[in-house]
Motif scaffolding. Structure first.
Motif, PDB file in Angstrom:
ATOM      1  N   VAL A 105       0.841  -1.206   0.000  1.00  0.00           N
ATOM      2  CA  VAL A 105       0.000   0.000   0.000  1.00  0.00           C
ATOM      3  C   VAL A 105       0.875   1.254   0.000  1.00  0.00           C
ATOM      4  N   LEU A 106       1.915   1.230   0.843  1.00  0.00           N
ATOM      5  CA  LEU A 106       2.764   2.426   0.950  1.00  0.00           C
ATOM      6  C   LEU A 106       3.555   2.654  -0.343  1.00  0.00           C
ATOM      7  N   TYR A 107       3.996   1.567  -0.990  1.00  0.00           N
ATOM      8  CA  TYR A 107       4.679   1.711  -2.283  1.00  0.00           C
ATOM      9  C   TYR A 107       3.734   2.374  -3.293  1.00  0.00           C
ATOM     10  N   GLN A 108       2.500   1.875  -3.297  1.00  0.00           N
ATOM     11  CA  GLN A 108       1.516   2.396  -4.248  1.00  0.00           C
ATOM     12  C   GLN A 108       1.279   3.892  -4.012  1.00  0.00           C
ATOM     13  N   ALA A 109       1.121   4.254  -2.736  1.00  0.00           N
ATOM     14  CA  ALA A 109       0.880   5.668  -2.411  1.00  0.00           C
ATOM     15  C   ALA A 109       2.083   6.516  -2.841  1.00  0.00           C
ATOM     16  N   ILE A 110       3.280   6.021  -2.573  1.00  0.00           N
ATOM     17  CA  ILE A 110       4.476   6.810  -2.887  1.00  0.00           C
ATOM     18  C   ILE A 110       4.659   6.937  -4.399  1.00  0.00           C
ATOM     19  N   GLU A 111       4.321   5.894  -5.111  1.00  0.00           N
ATOM     20  CA  GLU A 111       4.416   5.974  -6.569  1.00  0.00           C
ATOM     21  C   GLU A 111       3.414   7.014  -7.099  1.00  0.00           C
ATOM     22  N   ASP A 112       2.235   7.039  -6.496  1.00  0.00           N
ATOM     23  CA  ASP A 112       1.224   8.022  -6.876  1.00  0.00           C
ATOM     24  C   ASP A 112       1.734   9.443  -6.607  1.00  0.00           C
ATOM     25  N   ILE A 113       2.384   9.616  -5.471  1.00  0.00           N
ATOM     26  CA  ILE A 113       2.937  10.931  -5.100  1.00  0.00           C
ATOM     27  C   ILE A 113       4.046  11.321  -6.080  1.00  0.00           C
ATOM     28  N   ARG A 114       4.886  10.354  -6.429  1.00  0.00           N
ATOM     29  CA  ARG A 114       6.005  10.637  -7.334  1.00  0.00           C
ATOM     30  C   ARG A 114       5.511  11.143  -8.692  1.00  0.00           C
TER      31      ARG A 114
ATOM     32  N   LEU B 217       5.212  19.021  -1.361  1.00  0.00           N
ATOM     33  CA  LEU B 217       5.798  18.415  -0.163  1.00  0.00           C
ATOM     34  C   LEU B 217       5.082  17.115   0.160  1.00  0.00           C
ATOM     35  N   LEU B 218       5.853  16.137   0.617  1.00  0.00           N
ATOM     36  CA  LEU B 218       5.250  14.936   1.218  1.00  0.00           C
ATOM     37  C   LEU B 218       5.508  15.003   2.720  1.00  0.00           C
ATOM     38  N   HIS B 219       4.431  14.884   3.475  1.00  0.00           N
ATOM     39  CA  HIS B 219       4.548  14.868   4.933  1.00  0.00           C
ATOM     40  C   HIS B 219       4.063  13.490   5.403  1.00  0.00           C
ATOM     41  N   ASN B 220       5.034  12.657   5.797  1.00  0.00           N
ATOM     42  CA  ASN B 220       4.747  11.267   6.139  1.00  0.00           C
ATOM     43  C   ASN B 220       4.407  11.125   7.622  1.00  0.00           C
ATOM     44  N   HIS B 221       3.255  10.489   7.913  1.00  0.00           N
ATOM     45  CA  HIS B 221       2.844  10.217   9.299  1.00  0.00           C
ATOM     46  C   HIS B 221       2.629   8.722   9.502  1.00  0.00           C
ATOM     47  N   SER B 222       3.062   7.903   8.540  1.00  0.00           N
ATOM     48  CA  SER B 222       2.751   6.471   8.619  1.00  0.00           C
ATOM     49  C   SER B 222       3.654   5.768   9.624  1.00  0.00           C
ATOM     50  N   PHE B 223       3.312   4.511   9.916  1.00  0.00           N
ATOM     51  CA  PHE B 223       4.138   3.696  10.824  1.00  0.00           C
ATOM     52  C   PHE B 223       4.921   2.669   9.996  1.00  0.00           C
TER      53      PHE B 223
ATOM     54  N   PRO C 206       8.306   4.596   3.442  1.00  0.00           N
ATOM     55  CA  PRO C 206       8.618   6.013   3.173  1.00  0.00           C
ATOM     56  C   PRO C 206      10.006   6.404   3.674  1.00  0.00           C
ATOM     57  N   LEU C 207      10.460   5.783   4.760  1.00  0.00           N
ATOM     58  CA  LEU C 207      11.805   6.101   5.276  1.00  0.00           C
ATOM     59  C   LEU C 207      12.870   5.604   4.293  1.00  0.00           C
ATOM     60  N   PHE C 208      12.660   4.408   3.752  1.00  0.00           N
ATOM     61  CA  PHE C 208      13.634   3.841   2.819  1.00  0.00           C
ATOM     62  C   PHE C 208      13.731   4.645   1.518  1.00  0.00           C
ATOM     63  N   VAL C 209      12.579   5.131   1.019  1.00  0.00           N
ATOM     64  CA  VAL C 209      12.589   5.662  -0.350  1.00  0.00           C
ATOM     65  C   VAL C 209      12.457   7.184  -0.469  1.00  0.00           C
ATOM     66  N   SER C 210      12.283   7.903   0.655  1.00  0.00           N
ATOM     67  CA  SER C 210      11.976   9.332   0.515  1.00  0.00           C
ATOM     68  C   SER C 210      13.074  10.096  -0.227  1.00  0.00           C
ATOM     69  N   HIS C 211      14.341   9.668  -0.078  1.00  0.00           N
ATOM     70  CA  HIS C 211      15.430  10.419  -0.736  1.00  0.00           C
ATOM     71  C   HIS C 211      15.387  10.245  -2.258  1.00  0.00           C
ATOM     72  N   LEU C 212      14.593   9.290  -2.753  1.00  0.00           N
ATOM     73  CA  LEU C 212      14.492   9.086  -4.204  1.00  0.00           C
ATOM     74  C   LEU C 212      13.401   9.951  -4.830  1.00  0.00           C
ATOM     75  N   LEU C 213      12.596  10.610  -3.989  1.00  0.00           N
ATOM     76  CA  LEU C 213      11.456  11.373  -4.516  1.00  0.00           C
ATOM     77  C   LEU C 213      11.888  12.774  -4.954  1.00  0.00           C
ATOM     78  N   PRO C 214      11.191  13.326  -5.958  1.00  0.00           N
ATOM     79  CA  PRO C 214      11.592  14.640  -6.479  1.00  0.00           C
ATOM     80  C   PRO C 214      10.988  15.803  -5.697  1.00  0.00           C
ATOM     81  N   LEU C 215      10.638  15.621  -4.415  1.00  0.00           N
ATOM     82  CA  LEU C 215      10.082  16.725  -3.622  1.00  0.00           C
ATOM     83  C   LEU C 215      10.542  16.561  -2.174  1.00  0.00           C
ATOM     84  N   PRO C 216      10.551  17.672  -1.391  1.00  0.00           N
ATOM     85  CA  PRO C 216      10.984  17.539   0.000  1.00  0.00           C
ATOM     86  C   PRO C 216      10.036  16.630   0.788  1.00  0.00           C
TER      87      PRO C 216
END
Ligand code: UDP
Length: 366
Positions: free
Chosen positions: A88-97, A104-110, A114-124
């Motif tokens: 689910v989180l991969y899907q959401a992050i791909e949608d955001i990408r 901005l992406l503001h992650n509140h998940s558990f 998102p911790l592993f992949v946030s540095h690969l995203l094109p936004l803060p």
């Protein structure tokens, strides 16, 4: 400015809220929209935040919650839920990408993803931690990021929580949760009853609140959803007490207007937490309506409660001390308690904190 909020996808963000992350996300998203910021929130089906677009990724409510206590689950049941969560989180992050309108992406998940992949995203990306370091998936992700020199911007919601996470990864800022105080006029009269508010889960210690209320011969009003993983705990340890004593009233989960009205009438909120409470939204909610909080000395207690003004802090697991504090607190200045909460935990201060962090990350101005 358009911000994506990534929720844990476990419980819907809708009244009555199951927990603090959901309640906080609703009020935070609303406060952002009041600043003219467009907000999309990734959250499970059933979530509703007026003025905010909800993207569910097709996840039904509670599909990612443990159906029983972790020790009652088989290993493969836990693995299945975790794999579903990762997907689910991969899907959401791909949608955001792919969504180039987001700033901005503001992650509140558990989740670890998102911790592993946030540095690969094109936004803060800002990650707010809502739990103590108790989930191995999150601590392992942070260990990996630290080892690989991957830069993360982590926000803790109290200094005490930050202290626990610092061993795993440096914390960028501490930003307290907040509350829209305008909607919460305090009431100086109370009815001499006690209240407990929170998930019915061993971490919240409702059994100690019950014991204190019974010893004092006071009515205890209990509000909160039974955590799906805590049904055995409720049935074996709590339900028999409720059946035996008519002074214990369990209301289930109620909406916040009902809850705040009920809190106003209580002499004190009992907070006998058994875990390192990372923040404790119920604490600031009670204080904001003028109701002092009596809390065990764990987690955020000293940051949220000013002794003698907004409550008392008693040694952890000391029922006798909690009972004495209730007796001592009869003459509390409830207007002062509410004022104190307003000055320290307004949602505007919380939003300002996040926007100033975002400004340093992106150079944007608000
Ligand atoms: N809550 C609610 N209805 C209820 C009981 C609780 O809306 O019947 C909300 C409460 O107002 C608070 C949240 O659930 O905002 C609990 O947050 P807290 O941070 O205290 O605990 P957590 O569940 O995050 O550990």
């Amino acid at each position: 400015m358009k911000i994506a909020l990534l929720s844990p996808f476990i419980h819907p963000i809708v009244e009555p809220f199951v927990g603090g992350t959901e309640a906080f996300l609703a009020r935070f998203a609303t406060a952002l929209t009041h600043r003219g910021i467009e907000v999309v929130c990734y959250a499970c089906e059933g979530s509703v935040i007026p003025g905010v677009e909800i993207r569910t990724c097709g996840v039904p409510p509670s599909a990612l919650a443990y159906p029983r206590a972790p020790h009652e689950l088989k290993g493969d049941e836990i693995l299945t839920i975790r794999a579903y969560e990762d997907a689910v989180l991969y899907q959401a992050i791909e949608d955001i990408r792919r969504d180039s309108s987001l700033d901005l992406l503001h992650n509140h998940s558990f989740s670890a993803i998102p911790l592993f992949v946030s540095h690969l995203l094109p936004l803060p990306v800002i990650h707010t931690l809502h739990l103590p370091p108790m989930l191995p998936n999150m601590t392992e992700a942070l260990r990996f990021c630290k080892q690989q020199d991957i830069l993360l911007h982590l926000v803790a919601i109290s200094q005490s929580q930050a202290q626990l996470w610092r061993d795993h990864y440096p914390i960028s800022r501490v930003i307290y949760n907040g509350l829209d105080m305008e909607a919460l006029p305090p009431d100086c009269a109370h009815e001499g009853t006690l209240a407990f508010v929170g998930r019915i889960d061993p971490s919240k210690g409702v059994e100690d609140a019950i014991e204190v209320a019974l010893q004092l011969g006071k009515r205890l009003d209990i509000y909160g959803a039974i955590q799906p993983s805590a049904t055995t705990y409720f049935e074996t340890q709590i339900a028999p007490l409720l059946a035996r004593h008519h002074t214990l009233i369990y209301h289930g989960a109620v909406s916040q207007p009902t809850l705040f009205q009920a809190l106003r009438k209580a002499q004190a909120l009992l907070c006998p937490v058994k875990w390192d409470e990372p923040f404790g939204n119920v604490i600031i909610e009670a204080m904001a309506v003028g109701t002092p909080v009596i809390m065990y000395d764990r987690g955020s207690a000293h940051e949220l409660i000013t002794e003698g003004i907004s409550g008392f802090i008693v040694p952890a697991d000391d029922l006798h001390a909690m009972r004495s504090a209730v007796e001592q607190g009869v003459q509390f200045d409830r207007a002062l308690c509410a004022l104190h909460a307003r000055e320290r935990f307004h949602i505007n201060a919380c939003v300002d904190g996040y926007l100033s962090l975002l400004q340093t990350l992106s150079g944007a101005r608000f």
